[in-house]
Motif scaffolding. Structure first.
Motif, PDB file in Angstrom:
ATOM      1  N   LEU A   1     -39.712  56.819   0.219  1.00  0.00           N
ATOM      2  CA  LEU A   1     -38.811  57.061  -0.905  1.00  0.00           C
ATOM      3  C   LEU A   1     -39.379  56.422  -2.160  1.00  0.00           C
ATOM      4  N   SER A   2     -39.109  57.079  -3.282  1.00  0.00           N
ATOM      5  CA  SER A   2     -39.513  56.541  -4.583  1.00  0.00           C
ATOM      6  C   SER A   2     -38.310  56.533  -5.510  1.00  0.00           C
ATOM      7  N   CYS A   3     -38.298  55.596  -6.408  1.00  0.00           N
ATOM      8  CA  CYS A   3     -37.232  55.525  -7.415  1.00  0.00           C
ATOM      9  C   CYS A   3     -37.832  55.027  -8.721  1.00  0.00           C
TER      10      CYS A   3
ATOM     11  N   TYR B   1     -40.729  51.640  -4.285  1.00  0.00           N
ATOM     12  CA  TYR B   1     -41.005  52.496  -3.151  1.00  0.00           C
ATOM     13  C   TYR B   1     -40.412  51.883  -1.879  1.00  0.00           C
ATOM     14  N   LEU B   2     -40.058  52.748  -0.952  1.00  0.00           N
ATOM     15  CA  LEU B   2     -39.616  52.295   0.363  1.00  0.00           C
ATOM     16  C   LEU B   2     -40.374  53.108   1.408  1.00  0.00           C
ATOM     17  N   GLN B   3     -41.317  52.459   2.070  1.00  0.00           N
ATOM     18  CA  GLN B   3     -42.044  53.096   3.154  1.00  0.00           C
ATOM     19  C   GLN B   3     -41.286  52.845   4.443  1.00  0.00           C
ATOM     20  N   MET B   4     -40.876  53.924   5.087  1.00  0.00           N
ATOM     21  CA  MET B   4     -40.058  53.826   6.306  1.00  0.00           C
ATOM     22  C   MET B   4     -40.856  54.386   7.477  1.00  0.00           C
ATOM     23  N   ASN B   5     -41.146  53.521   8.428  1.00  0.00           N
ATOM     24  CA  ASN B   5     -41.896  53.910   9.622  1.00  0.00           C
ATOM     25  C   ASN B   5     -41.038  53.740  10.873  1.00  0.00           C
ATOM     26  N   SER B   6     -41.469  54.341  11.960  1.00  0.00           N
ATOM     27  CA  SER B   6     -40.753  54.230  13.245  1.00  0.00           C
ATOM     28  C   SER B   6     -39.271  54.528  13.074  1.00  0.00           C
ATOM     29  N   LEU B   7     -38.983  55.603  12.379  1.00  0.00           N
ATOM     30  CA  LEU B   7     -37.594  55.929  12.067  1.00  0.00           C
ATOM     31  C   LEU B   7     -36.796  56.251  13.321  1.00  0.00           C
TER      32      LEU B   7
ATOM     33  N   THR C   1     -41.109  48.890   4.529  1.00  0.00           N
ATOM     34  CA  THR C   1     -41.794  48.057   3.551  1.00  0.00           C
ATOM     35  C   THR C   1     -41.389  48.482   2.148  1.00  0.00           C
ATOM     36  N   ILE C   2     -40.892  47.521   1.368  1.00  0.00           N
ATOM     37  CA  ILE C   2     -40.536  47.802  -0.022  1.00  0.00           C
ATOM     38  C   ILE C   2     -41.659  47.298  -0.920  1.00  0.00           C
ATOM     39  N   SER C   3     -41.937  48.054  -1.954  1.00  0.00           N
ATOM     40  CA  SER C   3     -42.964  47.651  -2.919  1.00  0.00           C
ATOM     41  C   SER C   3     -42.578  48.206  -4.282  1.00  0.00           C
TER      42      SER C   3
ATOM     43  N   THR D   1     -30.362  57.414   9.868  1.00  0.00           N
ATOM     44  CA  THR D   1     -29.821  58.539   9.116  1.00  0.00           C
ATOM     45  C   THR D   1     -28.726  58.069   8.164  1.00  0.00           C
ATOM     46  N   ALA D   2     -28.882  58.392   6.888  1.00  0.00           N
ATOM     47  CA  ALA D   2     -27.931  57.940   5.871  1.00  0.00           C
ATOM     48  C   ALA D   2     -28.339  58.530   4.525  1.00  0.00           C
ATOM     49  N   VAL D   3     -27.461  58.358   3.565  1.00  0.00           N
ATOM     50  CA  VAL D   3     -27.844  58.584   2.169  1.00  0.00           C
ATOM     51  C   VAL D   3     -28.394  57.261   1.655  1.00  0.00           C
ATOM     52  N   TYR D   4     -29.582  57.316   1.120  1.00  0.00           N
ATOM     53  CA  TYR D   4     -30.247  56.122   0.609  1.00  0.00           C
ATOM     54  C   TYR D   4     -30.105  56.088  -0.912  1.00  0.00           C
ATOM     55  N   TYR D   5     -29.630  54.958  -1.414  1.00  0.00           N
ATOM     56  CA  TYR D   5     -29.379  54.792  -2.847  1.00  0.00           C
ATOM     57  C   TYR D   5     -30.334  53.770  -3.438  1.00  0.00           C
ATOM     58  N   CYS D   6     -30.947  54.154  -4.518  1.00  0.00           N
ATOM     59  CA  CYS D   6     -31.741  53.203  -5.278  1.00  0.00           C
ATOM     60  C   CYS D   6     -30.804  52.260  -6.030  1.00  0.00           C
ATOM     61  N   TYR D   7     -31.198  51.020  -6.132  1.00  0.00           N
ATOM     62  CA  TYR D   7     -30.372  49.967  -6.733  1.00  0.00           C
ATOM     63  C   TYR D   7     -31.205  49.178  -7.724  1.00  0.00           C
ATOM     64  N   ALA D   8     -30.588  48.847  -8.844  1.00  0.00           N
ATOM     65  CA  ALA D   8     -31.270  48.033  -9.843  1.00  0.00           C
ATOM     66  C   ALA D   8     -30.312  46.984 -10.365  1.00  0.00           C
TER      67      ALA D   8
END
Length: 112
Positions: free
Chosen positions: A20-22, A76-82, A65-67, A87-94
């Motif tokens: 994921l990217s934001c 970015y959120l690298q998601m492995n071994s899902l 891994t977040i970077s 399963t969800a809606v993923y929200y970017c947060y600032a």
């Protein structure tokens, strides 16, 4: 006002990966990701400060891994071994420390 634009969600099989990217409209102290599954409360996934200090939910440690790229104002959120339970809606947060902002959300579905 801070605008957050997310991308990268989708459908993936168990054991697969997604990134994921934001992109934020301005430089922000803390960026991160939360998620909300159907019928559940929104929960922290991971956050990262502008200095690179990270925080993860126990359920994703070792798999996610977040970077961030401060020059691009992007997290970015690298998601492995899902797993199906990811399963969800993923929200970017600032967070500036004084105010919090949210993206529109991107669906991640883990299913065979």
């Amino acid at each position: 006002q801070v605008q957050l634009v997310e991308s990268g969600g989708g459908l993936v099989q168990p054991g697969g990966s997604l990134r994921l990217s934001c992109a934020a409209s301005t430089s922000i102290f803390r960026l991160g990701w939360y998620r909300q599954a159907p019928g559940k409360q929104r929960e922290l996934v991971a956050t990262i400060t502008i200095e690179g200090s990270t925080n993860y939910a126990d359920s994703v440690k070792g798999r996610y891994t977040i970077s961030r790229d401060n020059a691009k104002k992007t997290v970015y959120l690298q998601m492995n071994s899902l797993k199906p339970e990811d399963t969800a809606v993923y929200y970017c947060y600032a967070s500036t420390g004084l105010a919090n902002y949210w993206g529109q959300g991107t669906q991640v579905t883990v299913s065979s």
